[in-house]
Write a protein that holds these residues in place. Structure first.
Motif, PDB file in Angstrom:
ATOM      1  N   ARG A  96     -36.984  79.739  11.207  1.00  0.00           N
ATOM      2  CA  ARG A  96     -37.982  80.524  10.474  1.00  0.00           C
ATOM      3  C   ARG A  96     -38.205  79.928   9.083  1.00  0.00           C
ATOM      4  O   ARG A  96     -39.354  79.742   8.646  1.00  0.00           O
ATOM      5  N   ARG A  97     -37.091  79.604   8.390  1.00  0.00           N
ATOM      6  CA  ARG A  97     -37.213  79.032   7.032  1.00  0.00           C
ATOM      7  C   ARG A  97     -37.971  77.704   7.083  1.00  0.00           C
ATOM      8  O   ARG A  97     -38.885  77.459   6.303  1.00  0.00           O
ATOM      9  N   ASP A  98     -37.553  76.845   8.040  1.00  0.00           N
ATOM     10  CA  ASP A  98     -38.170  75.512   8.127  1.00  0.00           C
ATOM     11  C   ASP A  98     -39.665  75.619   8.406  1.00  0.00           C
ATOM     12  O   ASP A  98     -40.486  74.890   7.822  1.00  0.00           O
ATOM     13  N   ARG A 113     -45.576  90.176   5.089  1.00  0.00           N
ATOM     14  CA  ARG A 113     -44.148  89.975   5.349  1.00  0.00           C
ATOM     15  C   ARG A 113     -43.759  90.782   6.582  1.00  0.00           C
ATOM     16  O   ARG A 113     -44.267  91.865   6.811  1.00  0.00           O
ATOM     17  N   GLY A 114     -42.881  90.232   7.398  1.00  0.00           N
ATOM     18  CA  GLY A 114     -42.448  90.953   8.596  1.00  0.00           C
ATOM     19  C   GLY A 114     -41.735  90.013   9.542  1.00  0.00           C
ATOM     20  O   GLY A 114     -41.426  88.884   9.164  1.00  0.00           O
ATOM     21  N   ASP A 118     -46.858  85.171   9.229  1.00  0.00           N
ATOM     22  CA  ASP A 118     -48.317  85.314   9.297  1.00  0.00           C
ATOM     23  C   ASP A 118     -48.902  84.598   8.095  1.00  0.00           C
ATOM     24  O   ASP A 118     -48.760  85.048   6.956  1.00  0.00           O
ATOM     25  N   TYR A 119     -49.524  83.447   8.330  1.00  0.00           N
ATOM     26  CA  TYR A 119     -50.027  82.605   7.248  1.00  0.00           C
ATOM     27  C   TYR A 119     -51.506  82.307   7.495  1.00  0.00           C
ATOM     28  O   TYR A 119     -51.994  82.395   8.618  1.00  0.00           O
ATOM     29  N   ALA A 120     -52.185  81.919   6.408  1.00  0.00           N
ATOM     30  CA  ALA A 120     -53.594  81.548   6.571  1.00  0.00           C
ATOM     31  C   ALA A 120     -53.962  80.474   5.551  1.00  0.00           C
ATOM     32  O   ALA A 120     -53.272  80.286   4.548  1.00  0.00           O
ATOM     33  N   GLN A 126     -56.009  81.390  10.567  1.00  0.00           N
ATOM     34  CA  GLN A 126     -54.723  82.088  10.564  1.00  0.00           C
ATOM     35  C   GLN A 126     -53.725  81.407  11.519  1.00  0.00           C
ATOM     36  O   GLN A 126     -54.095  80.923  12.584  1.00  0.00           O
ATOM     37  N   VAL A 127     -52.462  81.387  11.082  1.00  0.00           N
ATOM     38  CA  VAL A 127     -51.380  80.912  11.953  1.00  0.00           C
ATOM     39  C   VAL A 127     -50.302  81.982  11.997  1.00  0.00           C
ATOM     40  O   VAL A 127     -49.843  82.428  10.948  1.00  0.00           O
ATOM     41  N   ARG A 128     -49.929  82.405  13.191  1.00  0.00           N
ATOM     42  CA  ARG A 128     -48.833  83.380  13.320  1.00  0.00           C
ATOM     43  C   ARG A 128     -47.730  82.761  14.173  1.00  0.00           C
ATOM     44  O   ARG A 128     -48.016  82.044  15.138  1.00  0.00           O
ATOM     45  N   ALA A 129     -46.490  83.025  13.782  1.00  0.00           N
ATOM     46  CA  ALA A 129     -45.366  82.450  14.535  1.00  0.00           C
ATOM     47  C   ALA A 129     -44.319  83.522  14.792  1.00  0.00           C
ATOM     48  O   ALA A 129     -43.898  84.213  13.873  1.00  0.00           O
TER      49      ALA A 129
END
Lengths: 179, 501
Positions: A96-98, A113-114, A118-120, A126-129
């Motif tokens: 997750r950190r990497d 946060r969660g 969830d980034y954009a 948008q990118v979700r992992a």
């Protein structure tokens, strides 16, 4: 005198004749040409889907831990893509950190946060992992967990053989439709 | 003409020649059924390995560079199979590098009949006419066995080589019973046949190992002093020959795959596919659209690349992960299912190896029914011997013990491997020996036994000279056979109980 009698000497003569014939055939064998094994009983190591550039990740995004891509497919909404890979040798927190750092380096900013990353990024999307450890692993197992990435859809960049090889692209659903 | 050739021959010789002629005739009749059949499954590997080996010979003869990449890919491949049958087919590709499938099958047909002939001659010499004749009928005349004899798999060849190994062991033990250590040549022969068995079918390693232990044990108990040392040295020589010839494969396969390979790499995947959860083998489902054998290898290679290790390590981890939920019940269930496939469908390949346009339905039916009947006879004989305690003569007891151990160790296959309807061909010749022994024993009870005198010569009378008297040997052999028969019953009952509770 042959102590084995006529049968023994006949047997020996047969063996000697066989050896001579074998030797002659071996020496002559290059004259007959070269055999062509198919090599088909050893599955080749397919090129890594994320290094071929066939269906690239968003510009600048790299996966910096050991991984293997498992599946890649375009989703029904027509805009997004689901890429599943497994991470090896590290735990879920490390993965997750990497991944979060890699997203930031590629110019993405966190949206929320969660549990799900969830980034954009403007102009990209948008990118979700979702990072999930594989249950019931032994301590020594190299494979440790799964990353499910939801990314903006991309078109195939090339018709090179590796971009059409389902074992490399891992786009099995698509390959199934093409059949 | 035939009458003139055999004019001076004994009745038994005439019968044996007639049976071998019948074997050849039936093979010729059946040949078109499979001659054009496209390659099936593992045949691809065996033919490719032969092609690569023929190129290796060419490279060596021409003092040219050896194409190691070709050897790695085609000879070692995934490290699943040892190239016994590849070596057997190599001479063909030396002469005809582009041999067609019909030529390959023709060549295999000739080579396997020659191997059957050599085995029968040796069996006649060591065990007697009855055993030789039985081998020529079963498996020599079983239609499906004849079809397998023109196929590329090694199981059938291994089965004949195992009988050759048994004849060596019988002679070896007879020598010990007379009180002599075996000769160096006998030791070399034993080593050569043992390694040939393993090259033909690596799963027979258990059998070879078991037989090695028997020989060592018998040498230690029957002889004393210097003779005992010489007998153990002979066993050691056989072992050295075995290991020297195993080494090239083990070393090259290990070098190719980057991990330790002794005989085969297939065990982890085989265990997982047989007893584990195939949907968890790749820590989840493996890649679709490929076979249950290839797809785990591809995945293991990908993980090995990502983690900078070798695929063999990964395959072992994958297998352990997929087998976490194996319970005694699920295991027993799978073993019984394996036995069912092993035993009840001996001709199921007959539908997969048909020549297009050359395999009439009537012929298919004949293959199916004749094979079922003849194999049923063999299977009943084999199981019958597993449960029989022979007391009659020490020699018959020795044969019984060796064949029981042989069949028993081959039957370990369903305990570790998905059993296929091809594997019976490894056990069939041994079951033929079992059938002959049972026939001999039944006949010997009659007032005027037919097979222990006159034309049908049974070998095996030895003068006695070992450190232990024959009655004592006989008593021990009875005890060992009883224990083995009890073990067979116990395992069978145990499996059924486990599978049903």
């Amino acid at each position: 005198m042959d102590r084995h009698g006529p049968a023994g000497s006949r047997k020996r003569a047969t063996v000697v004749a066989g050896c001579v014939l074998g030797a002659v055939l071996i020496v002559l064998s290059p004259q007959f040409g070269r055999a062509e094994p198919s090599g088909r009983y050893r599955p080749p190591l397919p090129p890594d889907a994320l290094t071929t550039g066939c269906y690239p990740l968003p510009t600048g995004l790299t996966i910096d831990f050991p991984y293997q891509v498992r599946t890649d497919e375009d989703l029904a909404d027509g805009r997004t893509r689901r890429l599943v890979l497994q991470y090896d040798e590290i735990d879920a927190d490390q993965a997750r950190r990497d991944l979060a750092e890699a997203l930031v380096r590629a110019g993405f900013t966190p949206r929320a946060r969660g549990d799900v990353l969830d980034y954009a990024k403007p102009g990209v999307g948008q990118v979700r992992a979702t990072i999930t450890p594989i249950p019931r692993l032994g301590d020594d197992d190299l494979v440790r967990g799964t990353v499910e990435l939801i990314l903006p859809k991309v078109a195939r960049t090339s018709d090179a053989p590796e971009c059409l090889d389902r074992f490399s692209t891992k786009r099995f659903a698509e390959a199934e439709q093409d059949r | 003409m035939r009458g003139r050739i055999l004019a001076g021959a004994s009745t038994s010789t005439k019968v044996l020649v007639g049976l071998f002629a019948a074997h050849l005739l039936l093979k010729v009749v059946l040949f078109p059924y499979m001659s054009h059949a496209p390659l099936h499954g593992d045949e691809r590997y065996y033919f490719d390995s032969a092609r690569a080996l023929s190129n290796l010979v060419r490279d060596l003869v021409g003092f040219g560079p050896v194409d190691t990449a070709e050897l790695k890919r085609n000879l070692v491949g995934n490290g699943w199979f040892m190239p016994g049958n590849g070596i057997l087919i190599t001479p063909l590709f030396l002469v005809d590098p582009h041999a067609s499938i019909v030529t390959i099958r023709l060549y295999l047909g000739v080579v396997t009949s020659l191997l059957l002939l050599i085995t029968v001659i040796r069996v006649r010499h060591v065990l007697g006419d009855l055993y030789a004749a039985m081998l020529l009928v079963v498996p020599g005349l079983i239609p499906m066995w004849l079809l397998f004899s023109i196929g590329g798999w090694g199981d059938l060849v291994a089965g004949l080589l195992i009988v050759l190994l048994i004849t060596e062991l019988v002679s070896w033990i007879r020598t010990l019973r007379v009180g002599h250590p075996p000769s160096a040549w006998a030791a070399v022969r034993m080593g050569l046949i043992s390694i040939a068995v393993v090259y033909a079918r690596s799963s027979a390693s258990i059998l070879v190992l078991g037989m090695g232990i028997v020989v060592l044990f018998v040498s230690l108990t029957l002889l004393r002093g210097r003779d005992r040392v010489r007998a153990v040295l002979a066993g050691g020589l056989a072992g050295v020959v075995f290991l020297l010839l195993l080494a090239p494969w083990s070393l090259f396969a290990s070098h190719s795959l980057g991990g330790r390979v002794i005989t085969t790499t297939s065990v982890p995947t085989v265990l997982a596919n047989t007893f584990g959860d195939r949907d968890e083998l790749c820590y989840g489902p493996c890649d679709p659209t490929s076979t249950i054998w290839f797809t785990p290898v591809r995945y293991a290679r990908e993980v090995a690349r990502a983690t900078d290790t070798n695929e063999l390590v990964v395959l072992k981890e994958m297998s352990a992960y997929a087998r976490q939920d194996v319970t005694p019940r699920s295991y027993a269930d799978d073993v019984l299912m394996g036995f069912a496939r092993y035993t009840f469908q001996p001709a199921s390949f007959s539908k997969d190896v048909r020549s297009p346009d050359h395999s009439p339905e009537a012929m298919h039916k004949f293959i199916l029914y004749a094979t079922n009947v003849m194999w049923a006879f063999l299977a009943v004989s084999g199981i019958g011997l597993l449960l029989t305690v022979v007391r009659r003569t020490v020699d018959a007891q020795v044969i019984s013990l060796l064949v029981t151990l042989g069949i028993g160790s081959l039957l370990t296959q369903p305990f570790v491997h998905i059993a296929g309807s091809r594997y019976w061909t490894s056990a069939a010749p041994l079951a033929g020996i079992a059938a002959a022994l049972l026939l001999f024993l039944i006949d010997a009870r009659r007032a005027q036994p037919r097979f222990s005198q006159g034309t049908w010569i049974m070998k095996g009378d030895t003068e006695h000279g070992s450190a232990i008297s024959e009655p004592v040997i006989s008593r021990w052999l009875t005890i060992v056979q009883t224990v083995l028969a009890a073990a067979v019953v116990l395992v069978a009952v145990g499996l059924v109980v486990l599978a049903t509770i």
